[in-house]
Design an enzyme around this catalytic site. Structure first.
Site, PDB file in Angstrom:
ATOM      1  N   SER A   8       0.845  -1.198   0.000  1.00 19.76           N
ATOM      2  CA  SER A   8       0.000   0.000   0.000  1.00 19.76           C
ATOM      3  C   SER A   8       0.873   1.239   0.000  1.00 19.76           C
ATOM      4  O   SER A   8       1.651   1.475   0.932  1.00 19.76           O
ATOM      5  CB  SER A   8      -0.900   0.030   1.234  1.00 19.76           C
ATOM      6  N   HIS A  33      -1.412  -1.479  -4.029  1.00 20.70           N
ATOM      7  CA  HIS A  33      -2.678  -1.198  -3.357  1.00 20.70           C
ATOM      8  C   HIS A  33      -2.793   0.313  -3.106  1.00 20.70           C
ATOM      9  O   HIS A  33      -1.906   0.928  -2.528  1.00 20.70           O
ATOM     10  CB  HIS A  33      -2.672  -1.976  -2.033  1.00 20.70           C
ATOM     11  N   ASP A  35      -5.017   3.250  -1.367  1.00 23.49           N
ATOM     12  CA  ASP A  35      -6.018   3.499  -0.320  1.00 23.49           C
ATOM     13  C   ASP A  35      -6.632   4.878  -0.480  1.00 23.49           C
ATOM     14  O   ASP A  35      -5.974   5.895  -0.246  1.00 23.49           O
ATOM     15  CB  ASP A  35      -5.358   3.382   1.060  1.00 23.49           C
ATOM     16  N   MET A  37      -9.265   7.534   0.824  1.00 17.03           N
ATOM     17  CA  MET A  37     -10.029   7.867   2.041  1.00 17.03           C
ATOM     18  C   MET A  37     -10.633   9.261   1.920  1.00 17.03           C
ATOM     19  O   MET A  37      -9.939  10.193   1.497  1.00 17.03           O
ATOM     20  CB  MET A  37      -9.102   7.840   3.252  1.00 17.03           C
ATOM     21  N   HIS A  66      -8.640   0.515  -3.354  1.00 17.52           N
ATOM     22  CA  HIS A  66      -9.496   0.262  -2.190  1.00 17.52           C
ATOM     23  C   HIS A  66     -10.195   1.568  -1.821  1.00 17.52           C
ATOM     24  O   HIS A  66      -9.576   2.487  -1.284  1.00 17.52           O
ATOM     25  CB  HIS A  66      -8.584  -0.241  -1.044  1.00 17.52           C
ATOM     26  N   MET A  68     -12.331   3.747   0.404  1.00 20.15           N
ATOM     27  CA  MET A  68     -12.908   3.929   1.747  1.00 20.15           C
ATOM     28  C   MET A  68     -13.641   5.257   1.728  1.00 20.15           C
ATOM     29  O   MET A  68     -13.249   6.228   2.389  1.00 20.15           O
ATOM     30  CB  MET A  68     -11.782   3.905   2.798  1.00 20.15           C
ATOM     31  N   MET A 137     -10.659  -6.596   6.234  1.00 18.33           N
ATOM     32  CA  MET A 137      -9.922  -5.595   7.004  1.00 18.33           C
ATOM     33  C   MET A 137      -9.457  -6.224   8.316  1.00 18.33           C
ATOM     34  O   MET A 137     -10.269  -6.750   9.076  1.00 18.33           O
ATOM     35  CB  MET A 137     -10.800  -4.374   7.293  1.00 18.33           C
ATOM     36  N   ASP A 175      -5.943  -6.837   4.753  1.00 17.31           N
ATOM     37  CA  ASP A 175      -5.498  -5.450   4.728  1.00 17.31           C
ATOM     38  C   ASP A 175      -5.400  -4.866   6.130  1.00 17.31           C
ATOM     39  O   ASP A 175      -6.419  -4.646   6.780  1.00 17.31           O
ATOM     40  CB  ASP A 175      -6.479  -4.631   3.865  1.00 17.31           C
TER      41      ASP A 175
END
Ligand code: DX5
Ligand code: ZN
Length: 219
Positions: A8, A33, A35, A37, A66, A68, A137, A175
């Site tokens: 990540s 990966h 992330d 957010m 991913h 979020m 998660m 993750d």
């Protein structure tokens, strides 16, 4: 199938992102990966499609995005545009998981569903035949560098048994808090993809750490 390492870049150094990513790929990482957010679904803001675009421009590595965030249907096309190969959305963040998964698939890329540590896996049952990946998660999402939650092993076993029983082919990704101390055991209980942020990009030698993690996972 040998385990896949998906570092990540949340834990990478953005002053030399390309160098960090290239080192992890040299060490054997097959996926990167990303992330995303939004400061609403999780209490932190990371980065948006621009960083995914940046990685996509300097590398042809598989991009594992991913999300979020809330309002995923609005943003999925943007992440497709910047080169996402797989997009995962949180079961807790979307009102219509089937619609969001179909939207991702309509672009010809892979789809995933992510699940928080406090959410019952039974909530995923109806969508499992439609996804390529389940993101389990192993921390509460929002930050890198958190402690791995031990009950994850049982959850991975449950998913592995479910897919065998129903003849499904989705991969299981872990993750949060993954490192040298748990990589092997996670693969033993059924994990296929290991996300590792601080363990890889926080290491003094990124290439070496990636290769150590993979060697352990596949030992
Ligand atoms: C957590 C993110 C993770 C995180 C992993 O919200 O989804 O991908 O960056 O970081 P580490 O490996 O440092 O726990
Ligand atoms: Zn993640």
């Amino acid at each position: 199938m040998p385990a896949i390492l998906a570092p990540s870049i949340l834990a990478a150094n953005y002053a030399h992102l390309q160098q960090d990513v290239e080192q992890s790929i040299k060490g054997g990482a097959q996926w990167i990966h990303c992330d995303i957010m939004d400061g609403h679904f999780v209490p932190n803001i990371s980065y948006g499609p621009m960083i995914v675009d940046t990685v996509n421009k300097f590398s042809d590595v598989f991009l594992d995005v991913h999300l979020m965030i809330y309002n995923v249907d609005q943003y999925i096309p943007e992440f497709v545009k910047v080169g996402a190969d797989l997009i995962s959305v949180h079961i807790e963040a979307v009102p219509h998981i089937h619609r969001s998964v179909q939207l991702i698939k309509s672009f010809g890329i892979q789809s995933g569903v992510a699940v928080n540590p406090g959410t019952s896996l039974t909530q995923l049952e109806a969508i499992l035949p439609d996804v390529d990946l389940v993101v389990v998660m192993s921390v509460n999402p929002g930050f890198g560098g958190q402690k791995f939650i031990e009950s994850t092993y049982e959850r991975v076993k449950w998913l592995d048994e479910f897919r065998k029983k129903h003849g499904l082919a989705f991969k299981i990704e872990i993750d949060g808090g993954v490192g040298l101390q748990n990589a092997k055991q996670l693969v033993t209980v059924g994990a296929d993809v290991l996300v590792a942020g601080s363990s890889v990009y926080g290491a003094p030698n990124i290439e070496l750490r990636a290769s150590e993690l993979l060697a352990l996972a596949n030992s």
